[in-house]
Design a protein around this motif. Structure first.
Motif, mmCIF file in Angstrom:
data_model
loop_
_atom_site.group_PDB
_atom_site.id
_atom_site.type_symbol
_atom_site.label_atom_id
_atom_site.label_comp_id
_atom_site.label_asym_id
_atom_site.label_seq_id
_atom_site.Cartn_x
_atom_site.Cartn_y
_atom_site.Cartn_z
ATOM 1 N N ARG A 28 0.823 -1.228 0.000
ATOM 2 C CA ARG A 28 0.000 0.000 0.000
ATOM 3 C C ARG A 28 0.845 1.261 0.000
ATOM 4 O O ARG A 28 0.351 2.348 -0.279
ATOM 5 N N GLU A 29 2.134 1.119 0.310
ATOM 6 C CA GLU A 29 3.010 2.300 0.337
ATOM 7 C C GLU A 29 3.843 2.445 -0.925
ATOM 8 O O GLU A 29 4.653 3.367 -1.042
ATOM 9 N N LEU A 30 3.679 1.523 -1.864
ATOM 10 C CA LEU A 30 4.471 1.611 -3.106
ATOM 11 C C LEU A 30 3.986 2.767 -3.965
ATOM 12 O O LEU A 30 2.810 3.131 -3.925
ATOM 13 N N ILE A 31 4.900 3.310 -4.742
ATOM 14 C CA ILE A 31 4.501 4.279 -5.761
ATOM 15 C C ILE A 31 4.979 3.757 -7.119
ATOM 16 O O ILE A 31 5.867 2.913 -7.193
ATOM 17 N N GLY A 32 4.366 4.276 -8.161
ATOM 18 C CA GLY A 32 4.736 3.844 -9.514
ATOM 19 C C GLY A 32 5.953 4.606 -9.988
ATOM 20 O O GLY A 32 6.497 5.416 -9.246
ATOM 21 N N PRO A 33 6.408 4.383 -11.198
ATOM 22 C CA PRO A 33 5.812 3.404 -12.096
ATOM 23 C C PRO A 33 6.317 2.001 -11.789
ATOM 24 O O PRO A 33 7.377 1.819 -11.180
#
Ligand SMILES: Cc1cc2nc3c(=O)[nH]c(=O)nc-3n(C[C@H](O)[C@H](O)[C@H](O)COP(=O)(O)O)c2cc1C
Length: 199
Positions: free
Chosen positions: A21-26
């Motif tokens: 839930r804390e990941l960001i893209g890309p």
């Protein structure tokens, strides 16, 4: 060669998971993802059965994935609150690339299912390492979704199960190291058993 070895060691020493839930893209590009999956598939596998599969969920399939999760939740918990359904919306749309790791053992085979499941776990671990080596961060989660029959049947044939949802992206914040086991707690020098006492 020495340099290669020390960078490999440093990769192994620094890999860490992120909370999906804390990941960001890309997420990885198609070429990078293919490379990660190729590396992940180079996994110890007794009998060359590759008793696992990687199911990728493309961006334009995330809404359909959400529908599966919401239906599963409604079945599991008919009184689930709006907030709980909202969590499924969020899970289905976490940033990055989602890969569903499926354990696909051959039952009634001379290679025990236990060994085939170990191989599946190793494939998951390899995918985490491959993601890290290519500059990404991954997070492997299960939770109720992995054990729901409704979700299982959306990804698996009979006799197969979901080993995890692996999200691959970038860290949205600095990753904290987690405590690792003391070697003394997990390593033992074997001693032969003493003579068995007679009944
Ligand atoms: C099969 C499996 C299932 C997992 N499921 C969850 C989960 O549902 N929720 C969670 O917070 N961590 C789960 N974890 C733990 C994380 O993926 C991760 O291993 C942990 O946060 C430590 O990360 P690191 O040792 O890779 O840094 C699971 C790990 C494995 C191997």
């Amino acid at each position: 060669m020495l340099n290669d070895r020390s960078s490999l060691l440093s990769l192994l020493e620094t890999r860490r998971s992120a909370k999906p839930r804390e990941l960001i893209g890309p997420g990885p590009t198609a070429t990078e993802l293919e490379r990660m999956l190729t590396l992940a598939a180079r996994t110890p596998d007794h009998g060359k059965l590759h008793p696992w599969r990687f199911v990728t969920i493309a961006e334009d399939r995330r809404d359909a994935f959400e529908v599966v999760l919401r239906e599963a939740l409604a079945e599991d918990d008919p009184c689930a609150s709006v907030a709980k359904h909202q969590k499924e919306h969020e899970f289905a749309h976490y940033a990055g690339q989602l890969v569903v790791l499926v354990s696909a053992p051959l039952h009634d085979h001379k290679i025990p299912v236990w060994e085939q499941e170990l191989s599946c776990g190793a494939a998951g671990m390899n995918l985490l390492h491959a993601a890290h080596a290519l500059g990404y961060v991954a997070g492997w989660v299960t939770g109720w979704r992995a054990y729901s029959e409704r979700v299982r049947s959306a990804f698996c044939a009979p006799g197969e199960r979901i080993a995890g949802f692996i999200f691959i992206g970038h860290a949205g914040r600095e990753l904290e190291e987690r405590p690792r086991p003391e070697l003394g707690d997990v390593v033992r020098a074997w001693e032969p058993p003493g003579p068995r006492s007679s009944p």
